[in-house]
Design a protein around this motif. Sequence first.
Motif, PDB file in Angstrom:
ATOM      1  N   ALA A  49      26.335 -37.681  -5.164  1.00  0.00           N
ATOM      2  CA  ALA A  49      27.489 -37.641  -5.164  1.00  0.00           C
ATOM      3  C   ALA A  49      27.519 -39.300  -4.481  1.00  0.00           C
ATOM      4  N   PRO A  50      28.209 -40.142  -4.915  1.00  0.00           N
ATOM      5  CA  PRO A  50      28.543 -41.984  -4.236  1.00  0.00           C
ATOM      6  C   PRO A  50      28.650 -41.724  -2.500  1.00  0.00           C
ATOM      7  N   LEU A  51      27.886 -42.819  -2.235  1.00  0.00           N
ATOM      8  CA  LEU A  51      28.144 -42.715  -0.834  1.00  0.00           C
ATOM      9  C   LEU A  51      28.904 -44.667  -0.224  1.00  0.00           C
ATOM     10  N   GLY A  52      29.233 -44.180   0.568  1.00  0.00           N
ATOM     11  CA  GLY A  52      30.462 -45.176   0.514  1.00  0.00           C
ATOM     12  C   GLY A  52      30.755 -46.453  -0.280  1.00  0.00           C
ATOM     13  N   ASP A  53      30.472 -47.869  -0.431  1.00  0.00           N
ATOM     14  CA  ASP A  53      30.573 -48.414  -1.569  1.00  0.00           C
ATOM     15  C   ASP A  53      29.615 -48.801  -1.924  1.00  0.00           C
ATOM     16  N   ALA A  54      27.945 -48.344  -1.970  1.00  0.00           N
ATOM     17  CA  ALA A  54      27.001 -48.249  -2.110  1.00  0.00           C
ATOM     18  C   ALA A  54      26.328 -47.972  -3.347  1.00  0.00           C
ATOM     19  N   PRO A  55      25.960 -49.181  -3.747  1.00  0.00           N
ATOM     20  CA  PRO A  55      25.289 -48.852  -5.458  1.00  0.00           C
ATOM     21  C   PRO A  55      24.416 -47.369  -5.746  1.00  0.00           C
ATOM     22  N   THR A  56      24.334 -46.489  -6.928  1.00  0.00           N
ATOM     23  CA  THR A  56      23.585 -45.567  -6.638  1.00  0.00           C
ATOM     24  C   THR A  56      22.937 -45.217  -7.824  1.00  0.00           C
ATOM     25  N   PHE A  57      21.666 -44.414  -8.174  1.00  0.00           N
ATOM     26  CA  PHE A  57      21.336 -44.239  -8.950  1.00  0.00           C
ATOM     27  C   PHE A  57      20.872 -43.095  -9.487  1.00  0.00           C
ATOM     28  N   TYR A 102      20.987 -36.677   3.108  1.00  0.00           N
ATOM     29  CA  TYR A 102      20.974 -35.130   3.256  1.00  0.00           C
ATOM     30  C   TYR A 102      21.954 -34.999   3.745  1.00  0.00           C
ATOM     31  N   LYS A 103      22.354 -33.840   3.565  1.00  0.00           N
ATOM     32  CA  LYS A 103      23.441 -32.411   4.271  1.00  0.00           C
ATOM     33  C   LYS A 103      24.248 -33.884   5.122  1.00  0.00           C
ATOM     34  N   ASP A 104      25.120 -34.451   5.173  1.00  0.00           N
ATOM     35  CA  ASP A 104      25.245 -35.345   6.143  1.00  0.00           C
ATOM     36  C   ASP A 104      26.894 -35.920   5.806  1.00  0.00           C
ATOM     37  N   GLN A 105      27.681 -36.253   6.957  1.00  0.00           N
ATOM     38  CA  GLN A 105      28.732 -36.282   6.840  1.00  0.00           C
ATOM     39  C   GLN A 105      28.743 -38.311   6.244  1.00  0.00           C
ATOM     40  N   PRO A 106      29.083 -38.397   5.085  1.00  0.00           N
ATOM     41  CA  PRO A 106      29.379 -39.782   4.723  1.00  0.00           C
ATOM     42  C   PRO A 106      29.935 -41.043   6.000  1.00  0.00           C
ATOM     43  N   ARG A 107      30.835 -40.350   6.961  1.00  0.00           N
ATOM     44  CA  ARG A 107      31.247 -41.816   7.721  1.00  0.00           C
ATOM     45  C   ARG A 107      29.771 -42.344   8.542  1.00  0.00           C
ATOM     46  N   ASN A 108      29.186 -40.826   9.069  1.00  0.00           N
ATOM     47  CA  ASN A 108      28.121 -40.979   9.723  1.00  0.00           C
ATOM     48  C   ASN A 108      26.697 -41.551   9.218  1.00  0.00           C
ATOM     49  N   ALA A 109      27.005 -41.569   7.896  1.00  0.00           N
ATOM     50  CA  ALA A 109      25.551 -41.957   7.380  1.00  0.00           C
ATOM     51  C   ALA A 109      25.562 -43.289   7.241  1.00  0.00           C
ATOM     52  N   THR A 110      27.800 -43.561   6.975  1.00  0.00           N
ATOM     53  CA  THR A 110      27.056 -45.456   6.635  1.00  0.00           C
ATOM     54  C   THR A 110      27.936 -46.273   7.729  1.00  0.00           C
TER      55      THR A 110
END
Length: 179
Positions: A49-57, A102-110
């Motif tokens: 799944a996308p994470l914030g505005d970061a490009p995915t791969f 991995y198994k994280d909250q998107p806001r915490n990851a960003t």
Amino acid sequence: MARFSVLMILPPVLFAGLAATFYLGMQRENPDELPSAREGGMAPPVALAPLGDAPTFDSADLQADGVKLVNYWASWCAPCRAEHPMLETLAGEGIPIYGINYKDQPRNATAFLEELGNPYAAMGADEGRTALDWGLYGVPETYVIDGDGRIVLRFAGPITARSLEETIRPAIARAADSG
């Protein structure tokens, strides 16, 4: 009487067997190294799944020319925080690093990346399915991948200055030679 002698000899025989097992187990070159069925094989597909505005791969990125790393990480992972400067160093040297949160909250990851910096060329979030396909033991975990998309090394645990020099850089050199 025969019963008594068998009971007397059984404990020392069991002890000797256990001692031999432990001794042989300690003779491995690196007792902390976990086996990987993935080394030497192609990098498994990624579905993130996308994470914030970061490009995915995706898998095509992992099969592109050149050496690259895939790093599993999470904001709740203290060893991930400890290894972060090593990832920043590698990214600064031009090694593309693809991050899988991995198994994280998107806001915490960003927030983690805003605080420590973002070494990832691209990244995505995984709730566990991709990690299963990769054979993940836990975070952090880093894979060195060659230019053909083949896994040269699976490194479990945080990358330290020592492991960077003794394990990761030699694997990067092998990946550069093979792919």
